[in-house]
Design a protein around this motif. Structure first.
Motif, PDB file in Angstrom:
ATOM      1  N   UNK A  58       0.856  -1.173   0.000  1.00 16.21           N
ATOM      2  CA  UNK A  58       0.000   0.000   0.000  1.00 16.21           C
ATOM      3  C   UNK A  58       0.900   1.234   0.000  1.00 16.21           C
ATOM      4  N   UNK A  59       0.659   2.134  -0.921  1.00 16.62           N
ATOM      5  CA  UNK A  59       1.435   3.368  -1.010  1.00 16.62           C
ATOM      6  C   UNK A  59       0.493   4.548  -0.841  1.00 16.62           C
ATOM      7  N   UNK A  81       4.865  16.160   4.777  1.00 16.99           N
ATOM      8  CA  UNK A  81       4.541  15.259   3.672  1.00 16.99           C
ATOM      9  C   UNK A  81       5.454  14.046   3.777  1.00 16.99           C
ATOM     10  N   UNK A  82       4.850  12.867   3.840  1.00 15.85           N
ATOM     11  CA  UNK A  82       5.631  11.641   3.920  1.00 15.85           C
ATOM     12  C   UNK A  82       5.038  10.594   2.986  1.00 15.85           C
ATOM     13  N   UNK A  83       5.825  10.159   2.031  1.00 15.65           N
ATOM     14  CA  UNK A  83       5.420   9.083   1.147  1.00 15.65           C
ATOM     15  C   UNK A  83       5.663   7.775   1.884  1.00 15.65           C
ATOM     16  N   UNK A  84       4.610   6.990   2.077  1.00 11.04           N
ATOM     17  CA  UNK A  84       4.677   5.812   2.943  1.00 11.04           C
ATOM     18  C   UNK A  84       4.168   4.578   2.224  1.00 11.04           C
ATOM     19  N   UNK A  85       4.893   3.474   2.372  1.00 11.70           N
ATOM     20  CA  UNK A  85       4.419   2.200   1.836  1.00 11.70           C
ATOM     21  C   UNK A  85       4.526   1.122   2.900  1.00 11.70           C
ATOM     22  N   UNK A  86       3.605   0.168   2.829  1.00 13.75           N
ATOM     23  CA  UNK A  86       3.624  -0.994   3.706  1.00 13.75           C
ATOM     24  C   UNK A  86       3.555  -2.237   2.828  1.00 13.75           C
ATOM     25  N   UNK A  87       4.575  -3.083   2.933  1.00  9.42           N
ATOM     26  CA  UNK A  87       4.592  -4.344   2.204  1.00  9.42           C
ATOM     27  C   UNK A  87       3.735  -5.345   2.972  1.00  9.42           C
ATOM     28  N   UNK A  88       2.669  -5.805   2.358  1.00 15.70           N
ATOM     29  CA  UNK A  88       1.720  -6.671   3.047  1.00 15.70           C
ATOM     30  C   UNK A  88       2.238  -8.096   3.206  1.00 15.70           C
ATOM     31  N   UNK A  89       3.257  -8.462   2.442  1.00 17.71           N
ATOM     32  CA  UNK A  89       3.828  -9.800   2.567  1.00 17.71           C
ATOM     33  C   UNK A  89       4.831  -9.872   3.715  1.00 17.71           C
ATOM     34  N   UNK A  90       5.655  -8.822   3.833  1.00 15.12           N
ATOM     35  CA  UNK A  90       6.735  -8.842   4.816  1.00 15.12           C
ATOM     36  C   UNK A  90       6.476  -7.958   6.030  1.00 15.12           C
TER      37      UNK A  90
END
Length: 314
Positions: A58-59, A81-90
């Protein structure tokens, strides 16, 4: 000193914010069976059309607005402002901080990136960041600063190491500022956590971050890690119901519930210690007497490729 706002809900928004929204509509209505299956969650804000296969992460762009209330934030600049991603697998979290003074194209002319929200709202801020970084960005999360105090107070405070004595007063700020935090290991309540993140320098400029907003950005990232880590403690997970109202009162987002649920279901994979943080490469500069942050295009491209490579525009 202009009044500043620091948003610290960052990566924890998808973890805990998803819980707040989903639990409010499922667990607390004795509908846990539905909560266990993302395919069964209906998002009333979305049209019922065929959904393309989604990526396994998710970005989103996290924005903190310079406003006391999310409903009164129209026409305000973003302070964070922070560009954030969450890897759902790891469960890996990656965050790129974008300095608010970053010089880029806003409504056809070169301006500070934090002006985009003031001109045309969160969707336009997403568009400006998307063009700056050449990435496929769709989602945003906008919060006001009240959420900082509410979340921290709800979990009984956040313990951090304060780098220097922080003292600053500004009775004209809204709300008025009266910062007084001692150097060293401190457990900050909501007010002091908010002040800790708003502090830039004391009134006579003799104490502050040597590298300006870049140093303050590092403090934000450090605090965020501690906030997520300490909120993840079992004793605090039991306090989730207390935060539901805070979430809905202080957060605006276009992330569909079905996507948020996936973030919630990945919460047990989160490893705060492996959280990846960076700041948009560049340096400060004065142009026409105005302070800007000039990003380094070559270094930025490398950072984006490393942190968010699967979202690069072809």
């Amino acid at each position: 000193m202009k009044k500043q706002f620091i948003a610290v809900f960052m990566a924890s928004l998808l973890i805990f914010g998803a819980f707040y929204g989903i639990l409010a509509n499922t667990v607390f209505k004795d509908d846990t069976a539905v909560a266990s299956d993302p395919e069964q969650i209906e998002d009333p804000s979305q049209d019922k059309e065929p959904v393309e296969e989604e990526k396994n992460d998710i970005l989103f762009l996290l924005m903190g607005v310079d406003a006391q209330d999310i409903d009164e934030s129209e026409g305000t600049r973003t302070d964070t402002m922070m560009l954030t991603s969450i890897d759902l697998d790891t469960g890996k979290i990656s965050i790129l901080s974008i300095p608010r003074d970053t010089r880029t194209t806003v409504q056809g002319r070169l301006d500070k990136i934090n002006a985009a929200h003031a001109y045309a709202g969160p969707e336009y801020s997403v568009e400006v960041v998307q063009n700056l970084l050449d990435i496929d960005l769709e989602y945003y999360v906008k919060v006001d600063y009240q959420i900082v105090q509410d979340v921290v107070n709800s979990i009984g405070g956040v313990t951090v190491e304060v780098p220097f004595n922080m003292k600053y007063r500004d009775p004209t700020a809204k709300p008025p500022l009266n910062i007084n935090i001692q150097k060293g290991i401190q457990t900050l309540d909501g007010k002091n956590a908010h002040d800790f993140l708003r502090f830039r320098h004391n009134n006579d400029f003799t104490v502050g971050y040597p590298d300006g907003d870049v140093g303050r950005t590092k403090t934000q990232q450090y605090f965020m890690k501690e906030l997520v880590k300490q909120t993840m403690k079992p004793k605090n997970l039991l306090k989730l119901p207390m935060l539901i109202e805070t979430y809905f009162d202080n957060v605006e987002t276009n992330i569909p519930i079905s996507v948020m649920l996936k973030g919630a279901l990945a919460a047990n994979k989160i490893d705060v210690e492996s959280m990846e943080t960076a700041t948009l490469p560049g340096e400060g500069s004065y142009i026409g007497g105005i302070s800007y942050y000039i990003h380094n295009g070559t270094e930025t491209e490398e950072v984006i490729r490393t942190m968010f490579g699967n979202y690069l525009v072809d």
